[in-house]
Design a protein around this motif. Structure first.
Motif, PDB file in Angstrom:
ATOM      1  N   LYS A  58       0.828  -1.217   0.000  1.00 33.49           N
ATOM      2  CA  LYS A  58       0.000   0.000   0.000  1.00 33.49           C
ATOM      3  C   LYS A  58       0.858   1.261   0.000  1.00 33.49           C
ATOM      4  N   ARG A  59       2.114   1.130   0.407  1.00 36.25           N
ATOM      5  CA  ARG A  59       2.978   2.318   0.497  1.00 36.25           C
ATOM      6  C   ARG A  59       3.893   2.467  -0.721  1.00 36.25           C
ATOM      7  N   LEU A  60       3.737   1.589  -1.714  1.00 37.24           N
ATOM      8  CA  LEU A  60       4.597   1.658  -2.895  1.00 37.24           C
ATOM      9  C   LEU A  60       3.773   2.074  -4.106  1.00 37.24           C
ATOM     10  N   PRO A  61       4.381   2.723  -5.105  1.00 41.99           N
ATOM     11  CA  PRO A  61       3.649   3.015  -6.332  1.00 41.99           C
ATOM     12  C   PRO A  61       3.106   1.695  -6.916  1.00 41.99           C
ATOM     13  N   GLN A  62       1.943   1.765  -7.572  1.00 41.31           N
ATOM     14  CA  GLN A  62       1.286   0.548  -8.058  1.00 41.31           C
ATOM     15  C   GLN A  62       2.214  -0.350  -8.876  1.00 41.31           C
ATOM     16  N   GLU A  63       2.970   0.282  -9.804  1.00 39.35           N
ATOM     17  CA  GLU A  63       3.838  -0.544 -10.681  1.00 39.35           C
ATOM     18  C   GLU A  63       4.904  -1.273  -9.873  1.00 39.35           C
ATOM     19  N   VAL A  64       5.314  -0.707  -8.749  1.00 37.95           N
ATOM     20  CA  VAL A  64       6.301  -1.381  -7.893  1.00 37.95           C
ATOM     21  C   VAL A  64       5.606  -2.480  -7.091  1.00 37.95           C
ATOM     22  N   ALA A  65       4.475  -2.134  -6.480  1.00 42.10           N
ATOM     23  CA  ALA A  65       3.730  -3.118  -5.671  1.00 42.10           C
ATOM     24  C   ALA A  65       3.389  -4.361  -6.507  1.00 42.10           C
ATOM     25  N   ASP A  66       3.050  -4.136  -7.794  1.00 45.80           N
ATOM     26  CA  ASP A  66       2.692  -5.260  -8.668  1.00 45.80           C
ATOM     27  C   ASP A  66       3.864  -6.222  -8.878  1.00 45.80           C
ATOM     28  N   GLN A  67       5.077  -5.689  -8.769  1.00 43.48           N
ATOM     29  CA  GLN A  67       6.292  -6.502  -9.010  1.00 43.48           C
ATOM     30  C   GLN A  67       6.798  -7.181  -7.742  1.00 43.48           C
ATOM     31  N   LEU A  68       6.255  -6.796  -6.584  1.00 41.24           N
ATOM     32  CA  LEU A  68       6.831  -7.259  -5.303  1.00 41.24           C
ATOM     33  C   LEU A  68       6.670  -8.770  -5.138  1.00 41.24           C
ATOM     34  N   ILE A  69       7.790  -9.435  -4.907  1.00 34.14           N
ATOM     35  CA  ILE A  69       7.733 -10.880  -4.615  1.00 34.14           C
ATOM     36  C   ILE A  69       7.830 -11.035  -3.105  1.00 34.14           C
ATOM     37  N   THR A  70       6.842 -11.697  -2.533  1.00 33.04           N
ATOM     38  CA  THR A  70       6.823 -11.867  -1.073  1.00 33.04           C
ATOM     39  C   THR A  70       7.253 -13.282  -0.714  1.00 33.04           C
ATOM     40  N   GLY A  71       7.569 -13.468   0.552  1.00 31.75           N
ATOM     41  CA  GLY A  71       7.993 -14.793   1.019  1.00 31.75           C
ATOM     42  C   GLY A  71       8.073 -14.751   2.529  1.00 31.75           C
ATOM     43  N   PRO A  72       8.412 -15.894   3.140  1.00 30.14           N
ATOM     44  CA  PRO A  72       8.495 -15.900   4.605  1.00 30.14           C
ATOM     45  C   PRO A  72       9.623 -14.996   5.102  1.00 30.14           C
ATOM     46  N   SER A  73       9.416 -14.357   6.244  1.00 31.87           N
ATOM     47  CA  SER A  73      10.480 -13.504   6.783  1.00 31.87           C
ATOM     48  C   SER A  73      11.539 -14.385   7.446  1.00 31.87           C
TER      49      SER A  73
END
Ligand code: APR
Ligand code: PHB
Length: 394
Positions: free
Chosen positions: A249-264
């Motif tokens: 929510k705090r990143l520009p949409q085009e960046v948020a769309d690219q974000l790869i998440t995983g376990p911390s």
């Protein structure tokens, strides 16, 4: 019974400051011993900063510890500032006449320093308890410590307090000699380390109405992300899912769309604080690094300010032992503090511009917005940012 021995420089603290100084002095034939309260594994388990100034990287090479940093670290010639759904690049290379920073984790750097100390037979005593400096204003200061039930004494010419913010060195200086300056921010950073591909090859500092966020990295397979959180939040309150959701929510949409998440792999909250203790010398005790000053992490100055203290101390001690010249020791506190305060100013400025301050008036908010607009519209302002970010000259 107490076992006694002698060295030239007694160093309290086996963090990056203490280890780097120890290694540099040893290479010049100047005997020293490092006393570290914790085990090596403990010291190496701490996840800290990851952006090194050009001058710091050069000092690591001078300490013969630059090989892995040069192989695995990344040279960054710019970073992004995200705001209002877009991102603008700060071209460090262009605005500093070709300068850059090195992205290499403090944990890795500390590991390299330990390995170098081992290779040279440097003495780093771990789990040294009750370390206490004595007779600091005499020509013969000494240290005591305990290993288990055994007591030890080390006689020194000089003692270096490189034992971090909570160490014993600064506390050994009488209260009426020391002036402490402090600023505590009303928020912290929640940080997550994850074994995922970073969302951007260069760092992104993001300002939003929901609060600040930072996309950083340790390598192309290891990401470090942060979000601003209230001081009342606890790490247990934040599931990985909640963290990723808020970060997006705090990143520009085009960046948020690219974000790869995983376990911390690691998750922690660090409060933001600025602190300076003056002077940095008391008799034959010299403070260095976090023992004398702390900055909020926003400008990536913490580790770098420690490195500049070590640069000045290393040169001062070399001049003393190799040339009989004490001018560097005499001017250490003043020189180190001049640079420390510039790092304080820069960190305060970056922090003020990029975070949400719950107590800010609408007037303050407009000024903050204008600060950003001015920065992004002015080559002079960008050059000032870049000059500070890559590190002011020593
Ligand atoms: N006796 C011996 N060692 C001690 C004592 C003590 N009483 N108190 C603390 N120490 C040790 C800590 O265990 C730690 O390993 O001193 C070391 C200090 O290391 P750091 O806190 O990392 O400080 P420093 O070496 O100055 O590193 C610079 O800048 O902003 C930061 O993240 C950055 O930690 C980095 C720091
Ligand atoms: C980090 O990677 O941990 C980091 C990078 C830049 C900062 C602060 C922290 O300004």
């Amino acid at each position: 019974m107490t076992t006694s021995r002698k060295t030239k420089v007694g160093i309290i603290g086996g963090g990056p400051s203490g280890l780097l100084l120890s290694q540099l002095l040893h290479l010049k034939g100047i005997d020293n011993i490092v006393l570290e309260k914790h085990s090596r594994d403990y010291v190496l388990s701490r996840i800290r900063a990851g952006v090194l100034e050009h001058g710091f990287a050069a000092l690591m090479r001078e300490a013969q510890c630059g090989e892995r940093m040069d192989r695995e670290g990344e040279i960054h010639e710019g970073f992004f500032i995200a705001h209002d759904g877009v991102k603008d690049r700060i071209d460090l290379h262009k605005y500093t006449g070709g300068n850059s920073v090195m992205v290499y984790g403090q944990t890795e750097l500390t590991r390299d320093l330990y390995e170098a100390r081992d290779k040279m037979g440097g003495e780093v005593i771990h789990e040294a308890l009750d370390v206490t400096p004595h007779d600091l204003t005499s020509n013969a200061p000494w240290l005591t410590y305990r290993l288990g039930d055994d007591l030890y004494r080390i006689d020194c010419d000089y003692i270096i307090g490189a034992d971090g913010f909570h160490g014993v060195s600064r506390k050994s200086i009488p209260k009426d000699v020391l002036t402490e300056y402090e600023k505590v921010y009303p928020f912290g950073w929640l940080g997550v380390l994850s074994r995922t591909k970073p969302v951007s090859p260069e760092l992104i500092y993001a300002k939003t109405e929901r609060g600040f966020a930072l996309c950083s990295l340790r390598s192309q397979v290891l990401s470090r992300y942060y979000i601003q959180v209230p001081l009342t939040d606890r790490v247990e309150d934040w599931s990985d899912e909640a963290f990723w959701e808020e970060l997006k929510k705090r990143l520009p949409q085009e960046v948020a769309d690219q974000l790869i998440t995983g376990p911390s792999i690691e998750k922690s909250i660090a409060p933001l604080r600025s602190f300076v203790a003056e002077p940095m010398r008391y008799g034959n005790l010299f403070l260095a690094g976090d023992a004398a000053h702390i900055v909020p992490p926003t400008g990536a100055r913490g580790l770098n300010s420690a490195a500049s203290d070590i640069y000045y101390l290393y040169h001062a001690l070399m001049d003393h032992y190799l040339k009989g010249d004490d001018s560097g020791l005499e001017s250490y506190s003043q020189k180190a503090l001049a640079r420390v305060w510039k790092a304080q100013r820069f960190s305060w400025w970056m922090t003020s511009m990029l975070h949400s301050f719950p107590e800010n008036s609408t007037y303050d908010q407009r000024l903050q917005q204008t600060e950003m607009e001015y920065l992004l519209s002015s080559d002079a302002a960008k050059a000032a940012l870049a000059e500070n970010y890559v590190g002011l000259p020593f």
